[in-house]
Design an enzyme around this catalytic site. Structure first.
Site, short mmCIF file in Angstrom:
data_model
loop_
_atom_site.label_atom_id
_atom_site.label_comp_id
_atom_site.label_asym_id
_atom_site.label_seq_id
_atom_site.Cartn_x
_atom_site.Cartn_y
_atom_site.Cartn_z
N LYS A 85 0.85 -7.55 -1.88
CA LYS A 85 0.52 -6.95 -0.59
C LYS A 85 0.81 -7.88 0.59
CE LYS A 85 -1.23 -2.98 -1.99
NZ LYS A 85 -0.53 -1.73 -1.65
N GLU A 107 -5.71 0.56 6.34
CA GLU A 107 -6.57 1.29 5.41
C GLU A 107 -6.64 0.46 4.14
OE1 GLU A 107 -3.37 1.76 5.64
OE2 GLU A 107 -2.76 1.62 3.54
N SER A 375 2.18 -7.17 -10.31
CA SER A 375 1.97 -7.06 -8.87
C SER A 375 0.73 -7.79 -8.37
CB SER A 375 1.91 -5.59 -8.48
OG SER A 375 0.91 -4.93 -9.24
#
Lengths: 393, 254
Positions: A85, A107, A375
């Site tokens: 991210k 969000e 990830s």
């Protein structure tokens, strides 16, 4: 058409956002070509976030799964804040700063994107507010506190299903109301144009590195790429480096939750999603017969979303990528498998990709090469898994 | 001055919505019928709450088409426009949706998440069916684009001016920018186009100010919900008190 992937994507937004997104698109296209911006971005990705990440040959895992295929892990879990991210939030917050914005909003579902945005906002000195569904905030108290420690305000959304989709609704309303001073940092490769392009651009570093790394290690292209898909940013980041390689088979792993038949899942393409429009783009959406958005379920909050990034819908329709799903219990098995064989505790999201390997290796020829995008790391999920398995810690 | 009230269909039940529409039809020039959608991104708290009550109580598009057909059958002639989100139309089937609108007698359609030009094919279908897709213009809409919206097919019914930079919901005041915005669009539109202002309007004073600035009409949504929502209990509502207060509001405001 502009902002489309075939028929998918688009810009289904209130009129208020039309000029705002046009400006964002222009600024983004300008900055992409700006060497200073790219230099600065590379600097922070390297010195701050910890890029490049290793492409690690998971030998013990490969053996454990029968030894047919060679499995490589792209170690996004080693990045600052623990997941891919941060690639996107550093990029977008830097973009916001260049655009003269004073405030960023985001969000978050599990809290990972919220934490990554709060981190980048602290790094670049911008105000940050993160929208989070009330149910998610209850499940992720630790991440709520992390965001607060980083100086962000957490806005609890107490309407609708009180989860990620409602947090996005509220962030879009905020963006439409305050766009003059605010940039909305969308966390995945979804939303209205130009967001799917922006997020893909900032995540494409994963695929670029992996492409070079696998050439170094194997002197050939991989046979398979495997990545979990919520909105689809880590998957599109990895896939994007190999889109021109015809022989590479790409597989996106969706959340099968309690099984497709139960209705409690988040499998948009591989389950029973239909084409529809949510959050500004046309894609595959879990909805009822009347077009109302369904509530979704996954053990992993990061995959628990009723729509999928529009480029994935397009890759699926073209037949360029395949989408499958893995249930909660299979994902938990994957979580343990990687922990025990390699000493890496994966995020529950990434554990879906790991779990799929068990099925994939059965189809593999000797010496097939697989790259799995790891990830994120699983620290955030440890307490949750213990609770699910009835372990007191 | 045109009065365009908004009714959230099915809040808290469709029988009440029908009564509300009958009451408003006596005063209104157009009635806006909201078809609830689970994720209404252009709406503020009031309409969000109304929407989730309506959905929780089981409303759906088939039932709403049925209610409209019934009202037309009774002889209610006021023009109707639907206000809903694009996925509702898309899921039903775009062409089928337009045909049903025509069949039951709904003349216009407002889709806040389908900006002008995003689905030209659908705009053409609507034109062929004689359905007006009402264009929305906001304070930040660029002049050239605003011109095109004012010339679009749906403007024969009216063009919707979004008075505030934000979502629906009652605001007490009007800021100068909103008034200037209406004046600016009036100048751009010439005198023949009908302009209705919405978002945030709840009283006569606001309506008069917009009228002076050049608006032909006002849309009132959240305020109507505020009037009856205090009488809601589950899927029931005190109809007598609600409709009395609506009547009082209409007679004072208009």
């Amino acid at each position: 058409m502009k902002g489309r992937f075939g028929e998918f994507g688009g810009q289904y937004v209130p009129e208020l956002l039309v000029p705002v997104l046009e400006e964002l698109d222009n600024e983004f296209e300008k900055l992409k070509k700006d060497n200073e911006f790219r230099k600065e971005l590379d600097y922070y990705l390297g010195q701050y976030a910890g890029r490049p990440t290793p492409l690690y040959f998971a030998e013990r895992l490969s053996k454990k799964l029968g030894g047919n295929a060679k499995i490589y892990l792209k170690r996004e879990d080693l990045l600052h804040t623990g997941a891919h991210k941060i690639n996107n939030t550093i990029g977008q917050v830097l973009l916001a700063k260049k655009m003269g914005k004073k405030r960023v909003i985001a969000e978050t579902g599990a809290g990972q994107h919220g934490v990554a945005t709060a981190t980048a906002a602290a790094l670049f000195g911008l105000n940050c507010e993160v929208y989070m569904g009330a149910n998610d905030a209850k499940r992720q108290v630790l991440n709520v506190y992390r965001m607060k420690l980083l100086g962000a305000d957490v806005r609890i959304v107490d309407i609708g299903s009180k989860t990620l989709k409602d947090a996005i609704n509220e962030a879009l309303r905020d963006y439409a109301s305050n766009s003059k001073e605010t940039h909305y940092v969308i966390g995945s490769a979804l939303g209205p144009h130009p967001y799917p392009n922006i997020v893909k651009y900032f995540q494409s570093v994963i695929g670029k590195e992996a492409h070079a790394q696998i050439m170094d290690a194997e002197a050939k292209m991989p046979d398979y790429l495997v990545a979990c898909v919520g909105g689809g940013s880590n998957a599109i980041g990895l896939f994007s480096g190999f889109l021109k390689e015809d022989t590479v088979r790409m597989i996106g792993v969706e959340a099968g939750g309690k099984g497709i038949a139960s209705g409690k899942h988040a499998a948009r393409i591989s389950g029973d999603g239909k084409k529809g429009v949510l959050h500004g783009n046309l894609s595959y959406v879990l909805q009822d017969n009347y077009g109302q958005i369904r509530e979704t379920h996954s053990v992993s909050a990061g995959l628990d979303y009723p729509s999928i990034g529009p480029e994935h819908a397009y890759l699926y329709e073209l037949g360029n990528a395949k989408y499958v799903n893995i249930t909660d219990s299979e994902a938990l098995e994957g979580f343990h498998l990687l922990s025990e064989t390699e000493g890496i505790i994966p995020a529950l999201e990434s554990a879906h990709a790991i779990a799929y390997l068990k099925k994939l290796v059965l189809k593999c020829k000797q010496e097939d090469v697989i790259i799995v995008n790891l990830s994120g790391r699983g620290d955030k999920d440890v307490a949750h898994v213990a609770e699910l398995e009835g372990v007191k810690i | 001055m045109m009065f365009v009230p908004y009714v959230c269909c099915g809040d808290p039940n469709l029988e009440f919505s029908a009564k509300l529409i009958r009451a408003l039809a006596r005063h209104a020039d157009i009635v806006e019928l909201g078809i609830p959608f689970s994720d209404p991104i252009a709406d503020g708290k009031t309409i969000q709450m109304a929407t989730s009550r309506a959905l929780a109580n089981g409303v759906n598009i088939e039932k709403i088409f049925g209610m409209v057909a019934m009202l037309r059958h009774e002889g209610i002639e006021v023009p109707f426009v639907f206000m809903t989100y694009y996925n509702i139309v898309y899921a039903y089937g775009r062409e089928k949706f337009l045909k049903m609108m025509k069949e039951v007698g709904v003349q216009g359609l407002i889709i806040p998440d389908l900006p002008f030009g995003e689905d030209p094919e659908f705009e053409n279908m609507a034109e062929n069916e004689g359905i007006c897709i009402i264009g929305l213009i906001t304070q930040n809409t660029k002049k050239e684009r605003a011109k095109k919206i004012l010339e679009s097919c749906g403007s024969s019914m009216f063009t919707y001016l979004v008075s505030v930079s934000g979502v629906t919901g009652v605001r007490d005041d009007i800021d100068k920018e909103s008034i200037e915005f209406v004046k600016r669009i009036r100048k751009l539109a010439g005198n023949k186009k009908k302009l209705c202002v919405g978002f945030g309007i709840s009283n006569k004073k606001q309506a008069e100010e917009y009228h002076k600035a050049g608006a032909d009409g006002i849309v009132i949504g959240s305020h109507i919900i505020n009037i009856y929502s205090k009488y809601i209990n589950g899927d029931k509502v005190d109809e007598t008190r609600s409709l009395n207060e609506i009547e009082t509001f209409c007679s004072i405001c208009l």
